[in-house]
Every structure is written in C-alpha cells, then in structure tokens.
Write an enzyme that holds these catalytic residues in place. Structure first.
Site, short mmCIF file in Angstrom:
data_model
loop_
_atom_site.label_atom_id
_atom_site.label_comp_id
_atom_site.label_asym_id
_atom_site.label_seq_id
_atom_site.Cartn_x
_atom_site.Cartn_y
_atom_site.Cartn_z
N GLU A 148 0.43 4.10 0.91
CA GLU A 148 -0.15 5.14 1.76
C GLU A 148 0.97 6.04 2.23
O GLU A 148 1.97 5.56 2.78
CB GLU A 148 -0.83 4.50 2.98
CG GLU A 148 -2.12 3.82 2.59
CD GLU A 148 -2.53 2.69 3.53
OE1 GLU A 148 -3.72 2.60 3.82
OE2 GLU A 148 -1.67 1.90 3.95
N SER B 151 -11.10 -6.73 7.19
CA SER B 151 -12.28 -6.33 6.42
C SER B 151 -12.77 -7.55 5.68
O SER B 151 -11.95 -8.31 5.16
CB SER B 151 -11.92 -5.33 5.34
OG SER B 151 -11.85 -4.07 5.87
N ARG C 28 0.86 -1.19 0.00
CA ARG C 28 0.00 0.00 0.00
C ARG C 28 0.89 1.23 0.00
O ARG C 28 1.70 1.41 0.92
CB ARG C 28 -0.88 0.05 1.26
CG ARG C 28 -1.75 -1.17 1.48
CD ARG C 28 -3.02 -1.11 0.68
NE ARG C 28 -3.71 -2.39 0.69
CZ ARG C 28 -4.75 -2.69 1.46
NH1 ARG C 28 -5.24 -1.80 2.28
NH2 ARG C 28 -5.31 -3.87 1.38
N ARG D 277 -0.05 2.45 12.83
CA ARG D 277 -0.85 1.28 12.45
C ARG D 277 -0.69 0.88 10.99
O ARG D 277 -1.33 -0.06 10.54
CB ARG D 277 -2.32 1.57 12.71
CG ARG D 277 -2.65 1.69 14.18
CD ARG D 277 -4.05 1.22 14.43
NE ARG D 277 -5.03 2.13 13.91
CZ ARG D 277 -5.51 3.18 14.58
NH1 ARG D 277 -5.07 3.42 15.80
NH2 ARG D 277 -6.41 3.95 14.06
N HIS D 278 0.12 1.63 10.24
CA HIS D 278 0.25 1.33 8.81
C HIS D 278 1.69 1.02 8.42
O HIS D 278 2.61 1.72 8.83
CB HIS D 278 -0.24 2.52 7.96
CG HIS D 278 -1.71 2.74 8.04
ND1 HIS D 278 -2.29 3.54 8.98
CD2 HIS D 278 -2.71 2.23 7.29
CE1 HIS D 278 -3.61 3.53 8.80
NE2 HIS D 278 -3.90 2.74 7.79
N ARG E 106 -1.05 -6.19 12.19
CA ARG E 106 -2.08 -5.51 13.02
C ARG E 106 -2.57 -6.44 14.12
O ARG E 106 -2.75 -6.03 15.26
CB ARG E 106 -3.28 -5.18 12.18
CG ARG E 106 -3.49 -3.93 11.52
CD ARG E 106 -3.76 -2.66 12.16
NE ARG E 106 -3.50 -1.67 11.14
CZ ARG E 106 -4.44 -1.17 10.35
NH1 ARG E 106 -5.70 -1.48 10.52
NH2 ARG E 106 -4.12 -0.31 9.42
N GLU F 22 -9.01 -1.48 13.62
CA GLU F 22 -9.53 -2.43 12.63
C GLU F 22 -8.45 -3.47 12.32
O GLU F 22 -7.31 -3.12 12.07
CB GLU F 22 -9.88 -1.67 11.33
CG GLU F 22 -10.33 -2.59 10.23
CD GLU F 22 -10.18 -1.97 8.84
OE1 GLU F 22 -10.46 -0.77 8.65
OE2 GLU F 22 -9.76 -2.72 7.93
#
Ligand code: ATP
Length: 427
Positions: free
Chosen positions: A212, A353, A210, A218-219, A401, A350
C-alpha cells in the site's frame, strides 16, 4: 549467564551481597559520594558509591548507557526514591558507551519519530517504549494459549508465492531466480488448504506484506497477521472464537504485565459477546446522521468514525456486500448480494476481517473469475476443494493494529519493533 535481576533485590535480606549487571542510565558524581542509576530489563536500582570505595575514580569517566557490573549490599533503610538501593563495594566497567548518545534515554526532550527509529535499539531502552513490546508479547500469548486450548494447531506457510491471495495492486513483486513472484498478502489460501488436509483448526502468526503506497498511522507495509481457519464452522462460530481470543489476549496482558492498566486504554477484560451490527444497519445509522453513505460501497474512515461513536469499544460489522469482499467469501443463503462476513472494529478502527468461506469448487472458480482474476493461477488452491472440503470459516487479525487500539497508540509504527513503511526499510 546472568541469573540475578534488579527486581530480585526486592526479595533480598538487608546486608546480603548482590551483583547487579545492567546499563548505567544516569550518573551523578559529587565530591564524596556518587549515585549510579542502573537499569536492566526488570527495573532500576540506585547504586550509592562512597569516596572510600576503591572504584570511585572509575566514575569520573563512566558514560551514560555503559554496561556495568556493580557489587554491593542491600541497606537496612533504602534512601532512594526509586525504592531500591545498593551500597557499592565495587564497580566493574564491562563495556563503555560512546559519547554523545544519538538519542537520549531519559531526557525530557521530544525526539521526532524518524530520529528515534534510526536508533531504534536505543529508543527501545526507554521503559515507556519497551513496555509496548511486553504488552504485545502478553497479548499474543494470551491469544495463542486460547487457540491451543480450543484444539488449534499452529502452522507456518510460505511467504513467497506465485499467486496473489486477493489480486489488486497491494503486492510486492520479487525476483525469484527466473520467475517473478510475490510476497504473500495473507496466508488465506494456505490455511484453507490445510483445512482440506484434515487440520480442522489451524492458526498462523506470521508476516503479511502489503504494498500500500499510502503512509497512514494505521498501515504498515509488513505487519504481523494472526490468522485462523476452522473446518465444519460458520461465520458465527469464527466470530465467537475471535471475541474470546481477544478477551483472553487482553486479560493475559492485564494480569501479567506490570502496571498494565496505567498505560492502556482498555483497562478491563472486555465483556463478551461483542455487539453485532449489520452493514445495512450501519447504512441506516449513517443516513440518519445525514452522512451521504452509498449503499454497496466500503465504509470509509469518516463513515466508520460516525459508527464508532455509537459503540464504546469492540463491535462487529456483519453481512458486508459481496462487491467489497474477496472471492472466497461465502454468500448469505437467502440474499447473494451480501456475504457471511464481518469486520471486528474498535471504535472507528478495523482490527480483523473474517467470514465463512466458499467450499464448493465450481462456485469458487466462478467467483475468482467474477473478480477478473485468472482461475488457472489458482489451480493449486482449487484442486484442494475437489476432494472433500468441509464448510469452513476464519479470520485475519492484525497484531500491531490490536496493540495500537488496546494501548491507544497514535501511530501503528509504535507497535512494530522495526517498522516498514513507504520510506523506511531500515534498520
Ligand atoms: P484496511 O481496510 O484497514 O486497510 P484491509 O481491509 O486491507 O484493512 P484485511 O486485508 O482484511 O485488511 O486484513 C485483516 C487485518 O489485517 C486488518 O483488519 C488489519 O488488522 C490488518 N491489516 C491489514 N492491512 C494492514 C496494514 N497495511 N498494516 C497493518 N495491519 C494491517
């Protein structure tokens, strides 16, 4: 090959000779006696060396973290607070460590994360760091064994792809000969294609990328995704599979990693089923708390903190609005504004998903286009829906996570051996 480990000393009869190979974690040299604390992957032992040992002189130049082989006998009465001791007859230096060490292994000094990660191979020698990865391994194997027991097949799918799974800006672009391609964000499309191929229950443990840009606790830009997909199943079936997989991962960790509960936030196998709360109920809770929640939007960190306070541990948020879920998410039968989707949360974080997916090819094509994506780019995927695709459901679970929340780690980077973030692609 080494086939005797330090923890094996616990089963040795006193007086018997042993050979211990490991790292000299600490060396205390006095006039007539010396102590070497030797470490291997199973624990510590105190090697007691008397001056009459012919190798006593070697200790004058022995540096911390050098690799040694120690021969000696196990005493009748152990005199070390470590709980293990050998009385040394010989010391062989296998490989000397340079001085000074870039970071300390046992020193009680706080080293900043960047310095630690620059010398991660040494950082990982610290027992409190090493055990994070024992935990990660045990959690993953608990989940893997559970999925195997449920008839899942483990697969590997490409990470270099020509179509973005979900579109958006979170893609790493890669030059691939004459073409520009992407690193895959998720194995979503492939695992669905495998359901169409007749692998009714499929899972993959692999990297997900990712791009991001934000640096958060958290990433990661590369993380490990545990993904499943099940044919002839709906979102309830997938949630059921998920809560049981998580419970098995945790029990495998608690049962098999030494002192697990002493360094873990989750101290018992969680009770299943986990609570379920719908997105609409969350909006009600938020409004009741005076939080200005906007119906139809994603729940941000602040909102999730409020919801997380209502649940102590794992819970599902279900039935998310169609606008905030990917194109492949199935819609609720009686209300197409909402989806057959869920997130698994641990307090405000989270972890997973998931959803039931669209299995009708015409609907899927329309949903791709509704999201502003070009359905031609997805032809390879759409084709598989035209020749007999069962209803199916699944999830994507971030392993780092999960480890972060189970162990209560302040930063997800601690759960990655060699983390990748906005600034770090090294070592
Ligand atoms: P978030 O909202 O936390 O950024 P997301 O909604 O983008 O996550 P999904 O695409 O649904 O996440 O991915 C499924 C799971 O993968 C997440 O629940 C999380 O456990 C994990 N995950 C997603 N992005 C990352 C990331 N950048 N670093 C670590 N894990 C991630």
């Amino acid at each position: 090959m080494k086939n005797f480990f330090i923890s094996d000393i616990d089963n040795i009869t006193p007086g018997k000779e042993v050979h211990v190979k490991g790292w000299a974690q600490d060396i205390r040299l006095m006039k007539n006696i010396a102590f070497i604390i030797v470490r291997d992957s199973t624990g510590l032992v105190q090697a007691t060396v008397k001056r009459d040992c012919p190798d006593f002189h070697k200790l004058e130049t022995l540096s911390r973290e050098s690799v040694v082989e120690i021969t000696g006998t196990v005493p009748e009465k152990v005199q070390s607070n470590i709980g293990r001791e050998i009385l040394v007859t010989s010391v062989e230096l296998i490989n000397m460590a340079e001085v000074p060490l870039p970071i300390g292994i046992t020193d009680n000094v706080e080293t900043d994360m960047d310095t630690r990660f620059n010398s991660r191979f040494l950082d990982l020698r610290k027992p409190e760091i090493g055990r994070i990865f024992q935990a990660k391994s045990a959690i993953l194997w608990g989940i893997r064994n559970f999925l195997m027991s449920q008839g899942f097949t483990e697969v590997q799918t490409p990470k270099t792809v020509s179509a973005a799974t979900e579109g958006g800006a979170e893609l790493f672009h890669v030059k691939y000969f004459e073409k520009n391609i992407f690193l895959n964000q998720s194995p979503q499309l492939y695992k669905e294609m495998l359901v169409a191929s007749g692998v009714e229950r499929v899972f993959e443990v692999g990297p997900a990328f990712r791009a991001e840009e934000h640096n958060t606790p958290r990433h990661l830009n590369e993380f490990t995704s545990i993904d499943i997909e099940m044919g002839f199943a709906d979102h309830h079936d997938a949630m059921h599979m998920l809560e049981n997989a998580i419970a098995k991962g945790i029990s495998n960790f608690l049962e098999n990693v030494r002192d697990a509960s002493s360094f873990s936030v989750v101290k018992e196998k969680p009770v299943t089923p986990f609570p379920r709360v719908s997105y609409l109920e969350c909006i009600k809770i938020l409004k009741g708390e005076g939080y200005p929640a906007v119906h139809g939007e994603d729940l941000n960190n602040e909102a999730l903190k409020i919801i997380g306070k209502k649940f102590d541990g794992f819970y599902f948020i279900t039935d998310w609005p169609t606008s905030v879920r990917p194109f492949y998410t199935a819609l609720l039968d009686n209300n197409p504004e909402y989806t057959k989707s869920y997130d698994l949360q641990f307090r405000e974080i989270e972890i997973t998903s998931g959803a039931q997916r669209v299995h009708n090819p015409a609907e899927l094509k329309r949903r791709i286009e509704d999201k502003g994506l070009d359905s031609d780019d997805f032809e390879f995927y759409l084709r598989t829906f035209k020749y007999g695709m069962p209803p199916h459901a699944g999830w994507g679970l971030g392993l780092e996570r999960l480890v972060q929340v189970i162990l209560g780690l302040p930063n997800i980077r601690e759960a990655s051996l060699f983390p990748r973030d906005r600034n770090r692609v090294f070592p």
